[in-house]
Design a protein around this motif. Structure first.
Motif, PDB file in Angstrom:
ATOM      1  N   ALA A  79      88.062  26.771 -47.867  1.00  0.00           N
ATOM      2  CA  ALA A  79      87.519  27.053 -49.198  1.00  0.00           C
ATOM      3  C   ALA A  79      86.108  27.610 -49.105  1.00  0.00           C
ATOM      4  N   LYS A  80      85.328  27.087 -48.170  1.00  0.00           N
ATOM      5  CA  LYS A  80      83.950  27.558 -47.999  1.00  0.00           C
ATOM      6  C   LYS A  80      83.930  29.019 -47.558  1.00  0.00           C
ATOM      7  N   VAL A  81      84.848  29.393 -46.689  1.00  0.00           N
ATOM      8  CA  VAL A  81      84.921  30.785 -46.228  1.00  0.00           C
ATOM      9  C   VAL A  81      85.271  31.713 -47.384  1.00  0.00           C
ATOM     10  N   VAL A  82      86.245  31.327 -48.209  1.00  0.00           N
ATOM     11  CA  VAL A  82      86.634  32.164 -49.340  1.00  0.00           C
ATOM     12  C   VAL A  82      85.474  32.302 -50.322  1.00  0.00           C
TER      13      VAL A  82
ATOM     14  N   VAL B 168      91.914  17.267 -46.210  1.00  0.00           N
ATOM     15  CA  VAL B 168      90.945  17.733 -47.205  1.00  0.00           C
ATOM     16  C   VAL B 168      89.766  18.397 -46.513  1.00  0.00           C
ATOM     17  N   THR B 169      89.322  17.819 -45.423  1.00  0.00           N
ATOM     18  CA  THR B 169      88.224  18.414 -44.653  1.00  0.00           C
ATOM     19  C   THR B 169      88.598  19.802 -44.145  1.00  0.00           C
ATOM     20  N   LYS B 170      89.813  19.945 -43.659  1.00  0.00           N
ATOM     21  CA  LYS B 170      90.277  21.246 -43.183  1.00  0.00           C
ATOM     22  C   LYS B 170      90.351  22.249 -44.329  1.00  0.00           C
ATOM     23  N   ALA B 171      90.850  21.813 -45.491  1.00  0.00           N
ATOM     24  CA  ALA B 171      90.906  22.697 -46.658  1.00  0.00           C
ATOM     25  C   ALA B 171      89.508  23.091 -47.112  1.00  0.00           C
ATOM     26  N   ALA B 172      88.547  22.190 -46.956  1.00  0.00           N
ATOM     27  CA  ALA B 172      87.174  22.485 -47.362  1.00  0.00           C
ATOM     28  C   ALA B 172      86.597  23.624 -46.536  1.00  0.00           C
ATOM     29  N   GLU B 173      86.884  23.650 -45.245  1.00  0.00           N
ATOM     30  CA  GLU B 173      86.368  24.735 -44.409  1.00  0.00           C
ATOM     31  C   GLU B 173      86.933  26.081 -44.851  1.00  0.00           C
TER      32      GLU B 173
ATOM     33  N   ARG C 201      88.942  23.105 -53.754  1.00  0.00           N
ATOM     34  CA  ARG C 201      89.091  24.536 -53.968  1.00  0.00           C
ATOM     35  C   ARG C 201      87.753  25.229 -53.685  1.00  0.00           C
ATOM     36  N   PRO C 202      87.735  26.565 -53.597  1.00  0.00           N
ATOM     37  CA  PRO C 202      86.470  27.272 -53.354  1.00  0.00           C
ATOM     38  C   PRO C 202      85.395  26.990 -54.398  1.00  0.00           C
TER      39      PRO C 202
END
Length: 478
Positions: A159-162, A152-157, A385-386
């Motif tokens: 999502a933040k970029v998008v 989830v932490t990896k997905a958050a990074e 998600r973003p």
């Protein structure tokens, strides 16, 4: 009046040579040929300028692209039927023709000019962009399946970029106004431009929320409103996305029964329980070692997509078998990344309509909870998600109420994987006596013209053609 037309949007300002400026409010529409990528016999297209920000209606304008399939019998024409196939982010210019291909009955064809449109920010309606790579486009909508908090932490990074790209792109100034409420206001501008006192409407999936918002904002301008496969009255928020895990679990037994009925052909097990076990085995194996471009996330999302119709259950079983034994799969069998415009406009609506949780820890807890509640799809649907990094909504969410005429008909499959029954029941309760709910004892997403239950189909067709609506909520047996 200044128009929002940066370079990336200028191509959408004119559809097939029909000037947007020729479709001003309160005038007859100028219809011409449709864009080359819009197919369907009989379709004609036009454009309409609408306010970017309805709180400042005399300010900048954007363009909405429209299509029309004229009544098949003008002597029986009673008005216009605006249609929307959901998404959000899906185009709609060819949706009138798609409904006819699906079997839209002649009395409905006679009664209406069927009007399609690309919602604001989508397709030919000043498309928004987030400048995503194909990988970002896919992962912004379908992030990798999370096994634990670190995922989830990896997905958050990512999502933040998008989210940062979306809010700094060429169309960033438009994004706050790509919302359901503003699209509903566009619909009423369309009604005015067509010189119609009222608007009838058919919407499915996310289109149900759009229709609910329209008839809430403009109750006296709403004629016959049909909502097929409904979101809850809260719209497409984080809880609505998580509810797809419940829908997956409710629908999956229909597929498991099909697959288990022919173990010799599919090799997925001779019982529904064995097919369910194969799902977990195959998904986890593909997470470790993708096959022919399919990783576990793609496998899960393709499965969820093909659960939406009975006619795709057998092809889904064949696809599982090919992936299981590593036989070649059709080149078009994968989900594909989709377009940047679809992902950008999808995010604009779902992130801009309501506030999503911001803390990564909230998503980590939700993933852990839904792994227990709905292990097949729960962790995926609960992942970040973003929207977690999106600006606050520009206006409060529209509250769906029972204020207005009793003119809403809801149709809902009992085993809908994408918009499961609890959301429809909440929307039905919010509408009160304005609505009637017809529940079809079948599985799949989108009930009208998409399943074998003629009781449900007939209820919608009769209401649109004649105005006869069930006196009470109705259950249509299988």
């Amino acid at each position: 009046m200044k128009k929002i037309l940066p370079a990336a949007l200028a191509a959408a300002a004119v559809v097939a040579g029909v000037s947007a400026a020729g479709a001003a409010e309160g005038t007859s529409m100028a219809w011409g040929p449709c864009p080359a990528d819009v197919t369907g016999p009989g379709l004609r297209c036009s454009t309409l300028d609408v306010p970017l920000d309805y709180h400042h209606p005399d300010g900048p304008k954007i363009t909405v692209a429209l299509s029309r399939l004229a009544s098949a019998n003008p002597a029986k024409r009673r008005g216009v039927l605006l249609v929307n196939q959901g998404g959000p982010g899906l185009t709609g210019l060819d949706f009138p023709a798609a409904l006819v291909t699906a079997g839209l009955p002649q009395p409905v064809r006679d009664a209406y000019d069927v009007i399609g449109f690309d919602p604001r920010g989508v397709g030919h309606s000043n498309p928004v962009t987030c400048d995503m790579t194909p990988e970002q486009t896919a992962q912004s909508v379908n992030p990798p399946f999370p096994y634990g908090p670190a995922d989830v932490t990896k997905a958050a990074e990512a999502a933040k970029v998008v989210a940062r790209q979306c809010t700094t792109s060429e169309t960033a100034a438009v994004l706050p106004f790509i919302t359901t409420a503003n699209t509903a206001r566009d619909m009423d501008r369309i009604r005015t431009a067509l010189n119609e006192p009222k608007l009838s409407y058919y919407g499915d999936s996310y289109g149900t929320y759009l229709g609910a918002v329209y008839t809430t904002l403009f109750p006296e301008r709403s004629d016959r409103i049909v909502l097929d496969s409904s979101l809850g009255p809260e719209g497409y928020d984080a809880d609505a996305l998580r509810s797809q895990a419940l829908g997956f679990e409710i629908r999956f037994p229909d597929f498991a029964k099909v697959a288990a009925a022919d173990p010799a052909q599919y090799g997925l097990g001779a019982t529904p329980a064995a097919v369910r076990a194969k799902y977990f085995e195959l998904a986890e194996r593909l997470d470790r070692t993708p096959v022919q471009g399919y990783d576990g996330t793609t496998f899960r999302t393709i499965t969820a997509a093909l659960l939406r119709s009975d006619v795709t259950l057998a092809p889904l079983a064949k696809l599982w078998h090919k992936l299981d034994v590593n036989e070649p799969v059709p080149a078009d069998a994968g989900s594909g990344a989709g377009s940047d415009n679809f992902a950008a406009s999808y995010l604009a609506v779902v992130c801009g309509d309501s506030r999503w949780p911001e803390a990564v820890g909230t998503y980590q807890r939700n993933v852990a909870v839904d792994r227990v509640r709905y292990p097949m799809y729960g962790p995926y649907a609960a992942n970040i998600r973003p929207c977690a990094y999106w600006p606050s909504p520009a206006e409060p969410r529209v509250r769906i109420t029972g204020h207005g005429p009793a003119n809403v008909l809801m149709l809902q499959n009992l085993r809908d994987p994408a918009t499961p029954m609890p959301g429809a029941l909440r929307l039905r309760a919010a509408f009160g006596d304005r609505a009637r709910l017809v529940t079809a004892d079948q599985g799949g997403h989108v009930a009208y013209l998409n399943g074998a239950n003629q009781c449900g189909n007939n209820a919608v067709s009769d209401y649109l053609a004649t105005g006869n609506r069930p006196a009470h909520d109705t259950f249509c047996r299988a």
